[in-house]
Design a protein around this motif. Structure first.
Motif, PDB file in Angstrom:
ATOM      1  N   TYR A  96       0.864  -1.177   0.000  1.00  0.00           N
ATOM      2  CA  TYR A  96       0.000   0.000   0.000  1.00  0.00           C
ATOM      3  C   TYR A  96       0.903   1.229   0.000  1.00  0.00           C
ATOM      4  CZ  TYR A  96      -3.215  -3.580   1.657  1.00  0.00           C
ATOM      5  OH  TYR A  96      -3.945  -4.738   1.782  1.00  0.00           O
ATOM      6  N   ASP A  98       1.026   5.553  -0.361  1.00  0.00           N
ATOM      7  CA  ASP A  98       0.450   6.893  -0.476  1.00  0.00           C
ATOM      8  C   ASP A  98       1.625   7.823  -0.737  1.00  0.00           C
ATOM      9  OD1 ASP A  98      -0.625   9.412  -0.175  1.00  0.00           O
ATOM     10  OD2 ASP A  98      -1.931   8.850   1.502  1.00  0.00           O
ATOM     11  N   ARG A 103       4.018   7.713   2.669  1.00  0.00           N
ATOM     12  CA  ARG A 103       3.828   6.553   3.536  1.00  0.00           C
ATOM     13  C   ARG A 103       3.670   5.291   2.688  1.00  0.00           C
ATOM     14  NH1 ARG A 103      -0.561   7.815   8.329  1.00  0.00           N
ATOM     15  NH2 ARG A 103       0.593   9.468   9.424  1.00  0.00           N
ATOM     16  N   TYR A 105       3.167   0.741   3.275  1.00  0.00           N
ATOM     17  CA  TYR A 105       3.071  -0.417   4.159  1.00  0.00           C
ATOM     18  C   TYR A 105       3.106  -1.664   3.295  1.00  0.00           C
ATOM     19  CZ  TYR A 105       0.999  -4.115   7.001  1.00  0.00           C
ATOM     20  OH  TYR A 105       0.760  -5.312   7.631  1.00  0.00           O
ATOM     21  N   TYR A 124       6.583  -0.629   7.540  1.00  0.00           N
ATOM     22  CA  TYR A 124       5.831   0.618   7.457  1.00  0.00           C
ATOM     23  C   TYR A 124       6.831   1.756   7.324  1.00  0.00           C
ATOM     24  CZ  TYR A 124       3.014   4.617   8.994  1.00  0.00           C
ATOM     25  OH  TYR A 124       2.379   5.841   9.083  1.00  0.00           O
ATOM     26  N   THR A 258      -5.784   4.977  -2.622  1.00  0.00           N
ATOM     27  CA  THR A 258      -5.224   4.215  -1.507  1.00  0.00           C
ATOM     28  C   THR A 258      -4.752   5.138  -0.388  1.00  0.00           C
ATOM     29  OG1 THR A 258      -4.532   2.353  -2.884  1.00  0.00           O
ATOM     30  CG2 THR A 258      -3.339   2.666  -0.816  1.00  0.00           C
ATOM     31  N   THR A 259      -5.069   4.791   0.840  1.00  0.00           N
ATOM     32  CA  THR A 259      -4.539   5.490   2.016  1.00  0.00           C
ATOM     33  C   THR A 259      -3.755   4.490   2.855  1.00  0.00           C
ATOM     34  OG1 THR A 259      -6.574   5.081   3.273  1.00  0.00           O
ATOM     35  CG2 THR A 259      -6.407   7.169   2.057  1.00  0.00           C
ATOM     36  N   VAL A 260      -2.798   4.973   3.611  1.00  0.00           N
ATOM     37  CA  VAL A 260      -1.957   4.109   4.438  1.00  0.00           C
ATOM     38  C   VAL A 260      -2.079   4.553   5.886  1.00  0.00           C
ATOM     39  CG1 VAL A 260       0.371   3.244   4.882  1.00  0.00           C
ATOM     40  CG2 VAL A 260      -0.365   3.744   2.525  1.00  0.00           C
ATOM     41  N   ASP A 261      -2.644   3.702   6.723  1.00  0.00           N
ATOM     42  CA  ASP A 261      -2.788   3.993   8.149  1.00  0.00           C
ATOM     43  C   ASP A 261      -1.609   3.436   8.938  1.00  0.00           C
ATOM     44  OD1 ASP A 261      -5.308   5.168   7.719  1.00  0.00           O
ATOM     45  OD2 ASP A 261      -6.290   3.207   7.799  1.00  0.00           O
ATOM     46  N   GLU A 262      -1.390   3.974  10.105  1.00  0.00           N
ATOM     47  CA  GLU A 262      -0.346   3.440  10.973  1.00  0.00           C
ATOM     48  C   GLU A 262      -0.723   2.038  11.437  1.00  0.00           C
ATOM     49  OE1 GLU A 262       0.232   6.064  14.243  1.00  0.00           O
ATOM     50  OE2 GLU A 262       1.234   7.617  13.064  1.00  0.00           O
TER      51      GLU A 262
END
Length: 271
Positions: A96, A98, A103, A105, A124, A258-262
């Protein structure tokens, strides 16, 4: 069809073996890194004629340019094969990215004969730092370091539509919808030397003569010239009668969305 294994290793088999070998290490990187030193694979031209009807031409754009313009994307890749020793290997990678938020992952898993190998490897990247988690549950270990490698280079390498040098043999097979966008489907039903050798990765480095008994390859291309989905599958027989098979699948989705979360384990990696 009997094909004698040669020493000319194509890009595709190299990519498969590198990914298999790299399940417990490596890094995905800061999206803004340079990729000027990445060479275009030999023999994988940007376009090819379609079938005799001339319905459509197979043509790919520069994926780095298109994906940078899009700003984000998701890549999924998987490989399954049974080698000449009867050992089944499975590898999966999820990616993933962004690019605007810088960012990324990724998660890599592997298994041998259905048993997980050493747990998953997760990476990450944020603010120029790479955080790594290896293993699962209470046995997981963590590390972090400054810097990373180029995320786009990894995504492009996982796509092999340019690499095998058989573009001229791809035939147009119609249009369909993939990940909500219209795509053109191209197929290859006769195995080229490069793809046969790629399949023979299941033969554990000394394949001898490989009789390919079945082969399929398909690629879906969107209106921007991006390869959005690729798959190949082969089965064959070694000269001693041993059955081998292999298949991989690649998907490019979430382009521009697409977004990348922690990850939930980030605090442990920072500790």
């Amino acid at each position: 069809m009997v094909v004698v294994y040669s020493n000319r290793i194509p890009v595709l088999i190299v990519a498969v073996l590198v990914l298999l070998a790299g399940c417990t290490g490596g890094a995905d990187v800061v999206p803004g890194a340079q990729t000027d030193d990445i060479d275009e694979p030999d023999g994988g031209g940007d376009s090819a004629d379609s079938d005799a009807s001339g319905t459509d031409d197979f043509e790919l754009s520069d994926p780095e340019r298109v994906l940078r313009d899009a700003g984000s994307f998701t890549v999924s890749w998987s490989y399954t094969g049974v080698d000449a020793n009867g050992v089944e290997t499975e590898v999966t990678r999820e990616f993933y990215a962004d690019l605007e938020a810088e960012r990324s992952y990724s998660r890599t898993t592997s298994a041998t004969d259905g048993q997980p190998d050493s747990g998953a490897v997760e990476q990450y990247v944020a603010d120029g730092v790479t955080y790594v988690r290896i293993g699962d549950g209470a046995e997981a270990t963590y590390t972090s370091y400054e810097g990373s490698m180029e995320v786009l280079a990894t995504a492009i390498a996982l796509s092999q539509a340019r690499a095998y040098g058989a573009d001229d043999d791809l035939t147009f097979a119609g249009t369909e919808t993939f990940d909500g966008v219209s795509v053109e489907r191209y197929e290859l039903s006769t195995a080229s030397e490069a793809l046969i050798l790629a399949g023979s990765a299941a033969a554990q480095g000394d394949p001898g003569n490989l009789e390919v008994t079945n082969f399929e390859y398909a690629v879906l291309v969107d209106e921007d010239g991006l390869s959005r989905h690729e798959s190949w599958a082969f089965s064959g027989r070694m000269d001693d009668g041993t059955e081998v098979r292999g298949s991989w699948e690649y998907s490019l989705t979430g382009v521009g969305s697409t977004t990348v979360d922690e990850p939930a384990w980030l605090d442990e990696a920072r500790a």
